[in-house]
Design a protein around this motif. Structure first.
Motif, PDB file in Angstrom:
ATOM      1  N   GLU A  27      -5.968 -10.405  -2.975  1.00  0.00           N
ATOM      2  CA  GLU A  27      -4.613 -10.711  -3.487  1.00  0.00           C
ATOM      3  C   GLU A  27      -4.340  -9.947  -4.769  1.00  0.00           C
ATOM      4  O   GLU A  27      -3.221  -9.472  -5.000  1.00  0.00           O
ATOM      5  N   PHE A  31      -1.371  -7.436  -5.306  1.00  0.00           N
ATOM      6  CA  PHE A  31      -0.466  -7.681  -6.428  1.00  0.00           C
ATOM      7  C   PHE A  31      -0.270  -6.409  -7.252  1.00  0.00           C
ATOM      8  O   PHE A  31       0.863  -6.031  -7.580  1.00  0.00           O
ATOM      9  N   LEU A  58       1.215 -14.801  -3.644  1.00  0.00           N
ATOM     10  CA  LEU A  58       1.416 -13.418  -4.072  1.00  0.00           C
ATOM     11  C   LEU A  58       2.874 -13.198  -4.488  1.00  0.00           C
ATOM     12  O   LEU A  58       3.133 -12.587  -5.536  1.00  0.00           O
TER      13      LEU A  58
END
Length: 657
Positions: A27, A31, A58
């Protein structure tokens, strides 16, 4: 402080987004990539990346990261919404709402809240929990809860708005702002829930909230709506004593309230004192002038209305469409068609095109005067110039045609409107047709049945007004048995009769020589507190028509004692005494009427003069009676005067000459 935000409580529940972690996970990588693409506005690459890497967590992190760039956040979220495989969670949308509120993007926040409740199916309390749990001092502000209340009121859900206020107070020890309360109270007024308004206003005050100018305006507005003008003025002075200066809206509401109860002079005095009472900060605006102009037009003082229009222009405030529409209606109300049409020409010269409100007013008064030809010309002009008919035009047409005896035309027009699906479900047009059909006398029952059958075919049930209109129609036709049958049907349908319906039945019973039944019914209504002057006058007239002198006098004295007498009451007694040949006693009743502060009217005049003429009193006595009535302020009925007094005066004058 009462309105101080419990930041410590909220901080404990906050979710911190965009944190740096000791080790990168998938993640974190996603990101970082999204942030790079978003900063560089690489939308195509971003769309490709979003198609397979989205989670609510997210999306929330990205929204939080770009909270200082709301336009960029909205662009990102729009692309997120295009991904069919992704469904945002409640918390994700709440984070987005927090960012929008902090950026003062209130309309966008409202849209997201409405989407949560109306499209995604979350309840108002679930949205509240989502906003509370996602509250983060870095991206949030307390206004978010005020906005939730606004979202509830925006689609008319007052109960949900109130539940949000109370839940925050009792469950979360958080107090929404005075602005949120004002929004809630304002929508209660708009919904005409005035009793509920007063209860919740008192509750708000009990919590210790300090009223602002908007709160005072809401209170004044409600009092004016309830015709409690003196109480509104009292609140106005309380407002001044509190150190809160009124704004132009405050003055306009009280001025308009004064005009609505026909106390235009009071409105005018307040208008003249606006500068003084506001320490020179407030001047009248177009609404102020229009309120006063409307007030003077309603009482027929067109000279003052025109002078106010001139004063308005001198102050640099141009008369607008509402000003002209009001003046046109005022002149038509007085029967001055020439002046009204001249104003319409002036409007056009000033590039202010008359709209359907102006034309509706013209058509209404033309029908009222019975000028069908001119009304038809105006209607044709509206069609020719593409001025749309609205529901008021349709109502005026159906009512005007019916009133002037063109019932078939009214029925055909109504049928055409039904075919075009242009008839509102408020039953106004149908009730109007039923009312005039009953008064036409020619095949009325069959045509009334057609109108009612058409209503039912369109899924419209009969309402209280429809039932009342039918009952009154049968009562006036002398068919009291049918009136009672319709009354029974109404009860079976679970409709609650109102006082107007009971009065119709009482009047019908009295006129059909069933005064004993009428008396029993009135006695029952008295027990229920369901009676007024109209009820008692109908019974009094019934007693007099049936020569029940003692019953009539006993009822009259009871009415006098209870202050339930009016001009109609005295005219009934005057007429009764005149019918039994006691003109003098009729005049004595009139004297009592004057002593009670009620002026005789043209009906009193006609009753006394006609009966005096029938009893063959002398010329001098008849003229003395006429003069006495005129001195008491009576404007003689023109037809009676022309029929009796005028010829006698001419005859006497010719004898003297």
């Amino acid at each position: 402080m009462l309105l101080k935000f419990r930041r410590s409580n909220l901080s404990a529940r906050s979710v911190h987004f965009g944190k740096h972690f000791n080790s990168l996970n998938p993640e974190d990588i996603a990101f970082s990539s999204i942030c790079v693409h978003l900063r560089q506005r690489k939308w195509k690459l971003l769309d490709q990346f979003l198609s397979s890497n989205l989670t609510s967590s997210l999306v929330s992190r990205v929204v939080s990261e770009f909270r200082m760039s709301p336009e960029l956040v909205l662009g990102f979220y729009k692309r997120v919404g295009m991904q069919k495989s992704f469904s945002p969670s409640l918390e994700c949308v709440c984070v987005l709402i927090h960012v929008m509120i902090s950026s003062k993007r209130y309309d966008d926040a409202l849209d997201f809240m409405n989407n949560l409740m109306q499209t995604m199916g979350y309840s108002h309390l679930e949205v509240l929990e989502g906003l509370w749990n996602s509250y983060n001092p870095e991206i949030s502000c307390p206004n978010v809860f005020d906005t939730l209340i606004r979202a509830c009121t925006s689609f008319g859900d007052m109960n949900s708005a109130y539940e949000v206020i109370i839940n925050l107070r009792t469950e979360k020890d958080f107090h929404v702002s005075i602005h949120a309360w004002n929004n809630f109270l304002n929508h209660l007024i708009k919904s005409n829930e005035l009793n509920f308004f007063w209860k919740k206003y008192s509750e708000m005050i009990s919590y210790g909230y300090i009223e602002n100018v908007y709160t005072y305006n809401l209170v004044i507005h409600t009092l004016c709506k309830e015709m409690r003008l003196h109480e509104a003025i009292s609140v106005f002075y309380r407002m001044l004593k509190s150190g809160i200066y009124p704004n132009v809206v405050t003055f306009n509401m009280i001025i308009n309230g004064a005009c609505k109860i026909s106390d235009v002079n009071l409105g005018f005095k307040l208008f003249r004192k606006m500068g003084l009472m506001s320490m020179g900060h407030i001047n009248p605006n177009s609404i102020t002038f229009n309120c006063l102009i409307n007030g003077y037009c309603k009482i027929g003082d067109m000279k003052t209305a025109e002078s106010l229009t001139d004063e308005m222009t001198k102050m640099g405030i141009e008369p607008n469409l509402i000003t002209y529409a009001t003046l046109v209606d005022g002149y038509l109300r007085k029967g001055c068609k020439k002046d009204a049409f001249l104003l319409c020409s002036q409007m056009v010269d000033k590039s202010i095109a008359p709209n359907n409100v102006v034309y509706n007013s013209i058509i209404h008064w033309l029908f009222f005067e019975g000028d069908i030809t001119m009304a038809s010309i105006i209607l044709s002009y509206m069609i020719k110039t593409n001025i749309c008919f609205d529901k008021f035009t349709n109502s005026i047409l159906v009512t005007g045609l019916s009133r002037n005896g063109y019932l078939n035309e009214a029925l055909n027009y109504h049928k055409w409107l039904v075919g075009k699906n242009l008839v509102d479900k408020d039953r106004f047009l149908e009730n109007t047709l039923v009312y005039y059909l009953f008064r036409s006398g020619n095949d009325s029952i069959s045509k009334v049945k057609q109108v009612l059958d058409d209503m039912i075919d369109r899924g419209l049930s009969l309402d209280v007004i429809t039932y009342g209109t039918i009952i009154d129609g049968f009562s006036k036709q002398g068919s009291i048995s049918n009136a009672i049958r319709v009354y029974d049907d109404m009860i079976k349908e679970g409709k609650k009769p109102n006082l107007v319906i009971y009065n119709s039945i009482v009047d019908g019973l009295c006129k059909n020589l069933s005064v004993d039944l009428a008396k029993i019914m009135v006695d029952e209504l008295k027990k229920l507190g369901l009676f007024d002057i109209v009820t008692l006058n109908s019974l009094l007239n019934g007693f007099c028509s049936n020569w029940n002198v003692n019953e009539a006098l006993n009822l009259f004295f009871q009415m006098q004692e209870g202050k339930l007498v009016n001009e109609v009451t005295y005219n009934i007694l005057v007429n009764f005494f005149c019918k039994i040949g006691s003109i003098q006693e009729g005049r004595e009743v009139m004297e009592v009427m004057v002593d009670e502060g009620m002026a005789p009217n043209s009906i009193t005049y006609t009753i006394l003069v006609m009966n005096a003429c029938k009893s063959k009193v002398g010329f001098e006595e008849l003229i003395e009676l006429h003069d006495d009535l005129v001195v008491k302020g009576v404007i003689p009925d023109g037809q009676t005067y022309d029929l009796i007094i005028g010829p006698l005066v001419d005859e006497e004058s010719s004898k003297l000459s």
